[in-house]
Design an enzyme around this catalytic site. Structure first.
Site, short mmCIF file in Angstrom:
data_model
loop_
_atom_site.label_atom_id
_atom_site.label_comp_id
_atom_site.label_asym_id
_atom_site.label_seq_id
_atom_site.Cartn_x
_atom_site.Cartn_y
_atom_site.Cartn_z
N SER A 1 -29.21 38.97 -4.41
CA SER A 1 -28.97 40.30 -3.86
C SER A 1 -30.20 40.72 -3.07
O SER A 1 -31.32 40.33 -3.40
CB SER A 1 -28.73 41.27 -5.02
OG SER A 1 -29.03 42.59 -4.60
N HIS B 1 -3.54 37.19 -22.00
CA HIS B 1 -3.87 38.60 -21.78
C HIS B 1 -5.38 38.83 -21.70
O HIS B 1 -5.86 39.92 -22.02
CB HIS B 1 -3.30 39.50 -22.88
CG HIS B 1 -1.87 39.22 -23.23
ND1 HIS B 1 -0.82 39.86 -22.62
CD2 HIS B 1 -1.32 38.34 -24.10
CE1 HIS B 1 0.32 39.39 -23.12
NE2 HIS B 1 0.05 38.47 -24.02
N LYS C 1 -29.92 39.10 -9.64
CA LYS C 1 -28.53 38.73 -9.36
C LYS C 1 -28.35 37.26 -8.97
O LYS C 1 -29.16 36.70 -8.25
CB LYS C 1 -27.98 39.60 -8.23
CG LYS C 1 -27.85 41.06 -8.58
CD LYS C 1 -26.77 41.33 -9.62
CE LYS C 1 -25.39 41.30 -9.00
NZ LYS C 1 -25.16 42.41 -8.10
N GLU D 1 -15.80 34.29 -4.71
CA GLU D 1 -15.24 35.56 -4.23
C GLU D 1 -14.62 35.39 -2.84
O GLU D 1 -13.56 35.96 -2.54
CB GLU D 1 -16.32 36.64 -4.20
CG GLU D 1 -16.72 37.07 -5.60
CD GLU D 1 -17.97 37.95 -5.60
OE1 GLU D 1 -17.95 39.00 -6.23
OE2 GLU D 1 -18.98 37.57 -4.97
#
Ligand code: ARG
Length: 458
Positions: free
Chosen positions: A278, A157, A284, A291
């Protein structure tokens, strides 16, 4: 208006837009090698059966070999006005050889020809993909070895649950990928049956030898019903299903890599070579590769759905709808290969940050089960032990303590059974190492898994 090779009962003059709409050469030209290989075997079979002379078969095979060479070298550009790759090769052959070129299409049809080409193509792609998966599993195993005793929290979970090692966690993905490979091999076995000689749908009146032709092309056997042979795309569906499952595994792993590399977790550092910055936020380090793998998984599912849907309402045998199979097939295979490649690099260069893993493992009461097990070893039934452990965890939370530093007298308020050896029982390293049940995270068990995985690779 273009003249067609299939000029017969029709004038073979179609509208230009209809020609373009009908054509598949833009995407099926990538099967040129398979098409030519199939045609060579076909010419040999025709000669063996006395349908063509040996000299004719020689001429056809030489001509085909020349076309193959010229296509490979780029000397021969693909004529995109040809309807498909099958038409193009035959057209070029006839241009080069004259009338003998026109004999190649005896006792076959484009329907069995395209079914053959796709099988040959996917068979090769299966082997390439299997090799890539094997390389990826090797990388995972190597990383698992490095981190085989690096303690980290195991989750359910997404809540810290019980202690494991990072090596143990990584090996779970090796298991998934080995099953993916197994599925692909299984699919290849069913794929490796030859449809050539089924002809348009109803076989032929020529005395052909399909088994001989299949053998020359490395098939294990022939499709046993001519209607089924030209209509069957199960092998492609199976492969796309297998690839969809593979992508699902990659996507889950990608999701974890994204979480682990987040500022919140900081369990791993991705190599600069596999992160992006970024354009506006200088701090970043984006896990774009992971992704994209996660994102491309959706697209592969789409390919599978597209093919299933294309086929579901088709009457036997061939229908032009089936030409729509190729783009989905190619896209799924290309995507899967690219994803395995890039993710192999991501994982090979990933570095764990053991301190952060250890810290997270130490904060989440992931040794609460071990505390209960301690009481069980002292004679309490598990349910009672579970309850006491729960109360102790609650108390620790209230007092800002953990099981490792709760004073013994406090333990003893909950049960007389507690003694100094309780600290040994809740020590994370001990908690992991004691989990020696088969498949567990204990070092000996992980080493056994590692050996097994490596054995599968040989
Ligand atoms: N380009 C076609 C395909 O990909 C080849 C088969 C065409 N057969 C036919 N009878 N029109 O499916």
């Amino acid at each position: 208006m273009a003249k067609k090779m299939w000029e017969g009962v029709t004038e073979a003059n179609t509208n230009k837009a209809a020609d373009d709409f009908n054509a598949s050469i833009r995407f099926d030209q990538r099967m040129y090698k398979q098409d030519i290989t199939g045609s060579m075997a076909h010419a040999r079979m025709l000669a063996k059966q006395g349908i063509l002379t040996d000299a004719e078969a020689d001429a056809l095979c030489d001509g085909l070999a020349g076309i193959l060479e010229d296509l490979q070298s780029g000397k021969l550009p693909v004529d995109e006005t040809a309807e498909d790759i099958h038409m193009f090769v035959e057209q070029e052959l006839t241009q080069r050889l004259g009338d003998v070129g026109k004999k190649l299409h005896t006792a076959r049809s484009r329907n069995d020809q395209v079914a053959l080409d796709i099988r040959l193509y996917l068979r090769e792609e299966t082997d390439i993909l299997l090799e890539k998966i094997r390389g990826f599993v090797r990388v995972i195993a190597d990383q698992a070895e490095v981190y085989k005793d690096t303690i980290c929290p195991g989750y359910t979970h997404l809540q810290r649950a019980q202690p494991i090692t990072f090596g143990h966690h990584l090996l779970s993905y090796a298991m998934m990928l080995l099953r993916d490979a197994d599925r692909l091999r299984d699919c290849r076995r069913r794929m490796n049956m030859s449809p050539i000689g089924c002809c348009a749908l109803a076989g032929t009146t020529y005395d052909t030898d399909r088994v001989f032709e299949a053998g020359r092309l490395g098939f294990d056997g022939i499709c046993r019903n001519s209607l089924d042979g030209v209509s069957d795309r199960d092998f492609a569906l199976e492969m796309l299903s297998d690839i969809a499952i593979l992508m699902m595994h990659l996507s889950r792993m990608a999701e974890e890599v994204i979480l682990w590399s987040s500022w919140e977790f900081r369990f791993v550092k991705l190599d600069d070579a596999y992160t992006t910055g970024s354009s506006i936020m200088p701090q970043k380090r984006n896990p774009d590769m992971a992704e994209l793998v996660r994102g491309k998984t959706g697209r592969v599912y789409g390919d599978l759905m597209a093919l299933l849907t294309t086929l579901k309402g088709l009457p036997l045998a061939y229908n032009k709808d089936m030409q729509e199979d190729k783009e989905s097939i190619f896209d799924a295979v290309d995507t899967a290969k690219a994803c395995v490649d890039i993710f192999t690099g991501v994982i090979a260069t990933l570095k764990a940050i053991p301190e952060n893993m250890k810290k997270a493992a130490g904060e989440g009461f992931i040794n609460a089960t071990d505390l209960a097990d301690y009481l069980v070893r002292k004679g309490l039934p598990f349910r009672s032990a579970y309850k006491i452990s729960g109360q102790i965890v609650k108390q620790c939370m209230q007092e800002g303590l953990v099981l490792e530093n709760l004073p013994l007298e406090k333990y003893r308020e909950h049960s007389e059974l507690f003694d100094t050896d309780v600290y040994d029982a809740v020590d994370l390293q001990n908690c992991v190492n004691r989990r020696l049940s088969a498949g567990g995270p204990g070092l000996a068990s992980v080493e056994e898994q590692l050996n097994w995985v490596r054995g599968q690779l040989d």
